[in-house]
Design a protein around this motif. Structure first.
Motif, PDB file in Angstrom:
ATOM      1  N   ASN A 173      -3.189   6.695   5.303  1.00 20.18           N
ATOM      2  CA  ASN A 173      -4.014   7.683   6.008  1.00 20.18           C
ATOM      3  C   ASN A 173      -4.045   7.406   7.509  1.00 20.18           C
ATOM      4  N   LYS A 174      -4.121   6.141   7.892  1.00 20.67           N
ATOM      5  CA  LYS A 174      -4.098   5.785   9.309  1.00 20.67           C
ATOM      6  C   LYS A 174      -2.740   6.092   9.929  1.00 20.67           C
ATOM      7  N   LEU A 175      -1.673   5.722   9.209  1.00 22.08           N
ATOM      8  CA  LEU A 175      -0.327   5.889   9.748  1.00 22.08           C
ATOM      9  C   LEU A 175       0.089   7.357   9.852  1.00 22.08           C
ATOM     10  N   LYS A 176      -0.443   8.178   8.999  1.00 19.56           N
ATOM     11  CA  LYS A 176      -0.102   9.608   9.025  1.00 19.56           C
ATOM     12  C   LYS A 176      -0.367  10.188  10.413  1.00 19.56           C
ATOM     13  N   LYS A 177      -1.445   9.754  11.043  1.00 20.86           N
ATOM     14  CA  LYS A 177      -1.809  10.245  12.374  1.00 20.86           C
ATOM     15  C   LYS A 177      -1.200   9.379  13.477  1.00 20.86           C
ATOM     16  N   ARG A 178      -1.276   8.078  13.296  1.00 25.18           N
ATOM     17  CA  ARG A 178      -0.934   7.137  14.367  1.00 25.18           C
ATOM     18  C   ARG A 178       0.562   6.854  14.474  1.00 25.18           C
ATOM     19  N   SER A 179       1.242   6.814  13.360  1.00 30.09           N
ATOM     20  CA  SER A 179       2.650   6.429  13.350  1.00 30.09           C
ATOM     21  C   SER A 179       3.396   7.194  12.248  1.00 30.09           C
ATOM     22  N   PRO A 180       3.676   8.476  12.484  1.00 31.29           N
ATOM     23  CA  PRO A 180       4.318   9.290  11.446  1.00 31.29           C
ATOM     24  C   PRO A 180       5.638   8.709  10.927  1.00 31.29           C
ATOM     25  N   HIS A 181       6.386   8.053  11.774  1.00 32.86           N
ATOM     26  CA  HIS A 181       7.652   7.458  11.329  1.00 32.86           C
ATOM     27  C   HIS A 181       7.392   6.353  10.294  1.00 32.86           C
ATOM     28  N   GLN A 182       6.438   5.466  10.590  1.00 30.28           N
ATOM     29  CA  GLN A 182       6.092   4.397   9.644  1.00 30.28           C
ATOM     30  C   GLN A 182       5.519   4.995   8.359  1.00 30.28           C
ATOM     31  N   TYR A 183       4.733   6.043   8.505  1.00 27.61           N
ATOM     32  CA  TYR A 183       4.161   6.727   7.342  1.00 27.61           C
ATOM     33  C   TYR A 183       5.278   7.250   6.431  1.00 27.61           C
ATOM     34  N   SER A 184       6.264   7.953   7.009  1.00 31.62           N
ATOM     35  CA  SER A 184       7.331   8.527   6.197  1.00 31.62           C
ATOM     36  C   SER A 184       8.192   7.446   5.546  1.00 31.62           C
ATOM     37  N   HIS A 185       8.261   6.287   6.185  1.00 35.36           N
ATOM     38  CA  HIS A 185       9.000   5.160   5.622  1.00 35.36           C
ATOM     39  C   HIS A 185       8.258   4.554   4.419  1.00 35.36           C
ATOM     40  N   LEU A 186       6.927   4.491   4.506  1.00 34.63           N
ATOM     41  CA  LEU A 186       6.126   3.837   3.456  1.00 34.63           C
ATOM     42  C   LEU A 186       5.687   4.770   2.334  1.00 34.63           C
ATOM     43  N   TYR A 187       5.563   6.038   2.636  1.00 37.15           N
ATOM     44  CA  TYR A 187       4.989   6.975   1.671  1.00 37.15           C
ATOM     45  C   TYR A 187       5.617   6.897   0.279  1.00 37.15           C
ATOM     46  N   PRO A 188       6.938   6.782   0.164  1.00 33.39           N
ATOM     47  CA  PRO A 188       7.504   6.748  -1.194  1.00 33.39           C
ATOM     48  C   PRO A 188       7.431   5.389  -1.896  1.00 33.39           C
ATOM     49  N   THR A 189       6.740   4.418  -1.316  1.00 36.59           N
ATOM     50  CA  THR A 189       6.683   3.073  -1.891  1.00 36.59           C
ATOM     51  C   THR A 189       6.029   3.083  -3.268  1.00 36.59           C
ATOM     52  N   ASP A 190       6.718   2.509  -4.244  1.00 34.94           N
ATOM     53  CA  ASP A 190       6.184   2.401  -5.603  1.00 34.94           C
ATOM     54  C   ASP A 190       5.531   1.038  -5.841  1.00 34.94           C
ATOM     55  N   LEU A 191       6.216  -0.015  -5.422  1.00 38.90           N
ATOM     56  CA  LEU A 191       5.717  -1.375  -5.613  1.00 38.90           C
ATOM     57  C   LEU A 191       5.099  -1.857  -4.301  1.00 38.90           C
ATOM     58  N   ILE A 192       3.795  -2.077  -4.310  1.00 39.23           N
ATOM     59  CA  ILE A 192       3.079  -2.501  -3.100  1.00 39.23           C
ATOM     60  C   ILE A 192       3.013  -4.018  -3.088  1.00 39.23           C
ATOM     61  N   LEU A 193       3.528  -4.608  -2.025  1.00 36.30           N
ATOM     62  CA  LEU A 193       3.517  -6.062  -1.898  1.00 36.30           C
ATOM     63  C   LEU A 193       2.241  -6.537  -1.224  1.00 36.30           C
ATOM     64  N   PRO A 194       1.645  -7.599  -1.746  1.00 34.94           N
ATOM     65  CA  PRO A 194       0.455  -8.155  -1.104  1.00 34.94           C
ATOM     66  C   PRO A 194       0.846  -9.107   0.030  1.00 34.94           C
ATOM     67  N   HIS A 195      -0.111  -9.402   0.870  1.00 34.56           N
ATOM     68  CA  HIS A 195       0.028 -10.497   1.835  1.00 34.56           C
ATOM     69  C   HIS A 195       0.355 -11.741   1.010  1.00 34.56           C
ATOM     70  N   PRO A 196       1.221 -12.632   1.511  1.00 34.88           N
ATOM     71  CA  PRO A 196       1.629 -13.804   0.715  1.00 34.88           C
ATOM     72  C   PRO A 196       0.491 -14.710   0.241  1.00 34.88           C
ATOM     73  N   LEU A 197      -0.674 -14.609   0.860  1.00 36.84           N
ATOM     74  CA  LEU A 197      -1.805 -15.447   0.468  1.00 36.84           C
ATOM     75  C   LEU A 197      -2.458 -14.981  -0.838  1.00 36.84           C
ATOM     76  N   PHE A 198      -2.164 -13.740  -1.240  1.00 36.29           N
ATOM     77  CA  PHE A 198      -2.859 -13.154  -2.379  1.00 36.29           C
ATOM     78  C   PHE A 198      -1.992 -13.079  -3.630  1.00 36.29           C
ATOM     79  N   GLN A 199      -2.657 -13.233  -4.761  1.00 37.65           N
ATOM     80  CA  GLN A 199      -2.021 -13.069  -6.074  1.00 37.65           C
ATOM     81  C   GLN A 199      -2.682 -11.881  -6.747  1.00 37.65           C
ATOM     82  N   VAL A 200      -1.904 -10.875  -7.058  1.00 35.20           N
ATOM     83  CA  VAL A 200      -2.433  -9.642  -7.636  1.00 35.20           C
ATOM     84  C   VAL A 200      -2.715  -9.830  -9.124  1.00 35.20           C
TER      85      VAL A 200
END
Length: 145
Positions: free
Chosen positions: A106-133
């Protein structure tokens, strides 16, 4: 203050710089060096670890690693040297990770449309390396909008 549970590679340049600054502020709060933000809910998961400063430093080290990958020059001297073996990972409910990813989109849609279009189709979301999902709901500390 937003300490993303997402992998730092998802953030645009504005988000990555903000994360570094907010992470350093969180570090100062955890060290008792500021009067503000002491009750910020995002700090709970760091406070609940056996070594909060070591944990926030490991968090920031991963942010720094992403900054180096992008050619930025964040000052690594602002955190303690991290051991080769990071502290134990923090458990992160999968619904929290999904919520944060949607929040970022939602933030990137307005602020960085290019990054938004790159991420939008992401199926597998990676966590920060410190976290275990793990399976679970959105965290109680999350302020949902």
């Amino acid at each position: 203050m937003r300490l993303w549970s997402l992998h730092p590679s998802y953030l645009d340049s504005i988000g990555l710089i903000a994360l570094w600054r907010e992470g350093l502020l969180a570090r100062k709060v955890l060290m008792g060096q500021t009067k503000g933000y002491v009750h910020h809910p995002q700090l709970l998961r760091f406070r609940e670890t056996p070594h909060p400063i070591q944990t926030i430093d490991a968090y920031l080290k991963a942010v720094h690693d992403e900054s180096v990958r992008r050619g930025y020059s964040f000052d690594l001297n602002k955190i303690s040297p991290c051991e080769s073996q990071p502290p134990s990972r923090i458990l992160l409910p999968d619904k929290q990770l999904e919520y944060e990813f949607q929040h970022l989109l939602n933030k990137l849609k307005k602020r960085s449309p290019h990054q938004y279009s790159h991420l939008y189709p992401t199926d597998l979301i990676l966590p920060h390396p410190l976290f275990q999902v793990i399976p679970g709901d959105i965290c109680l500390w999350e302020k949902q909008s």
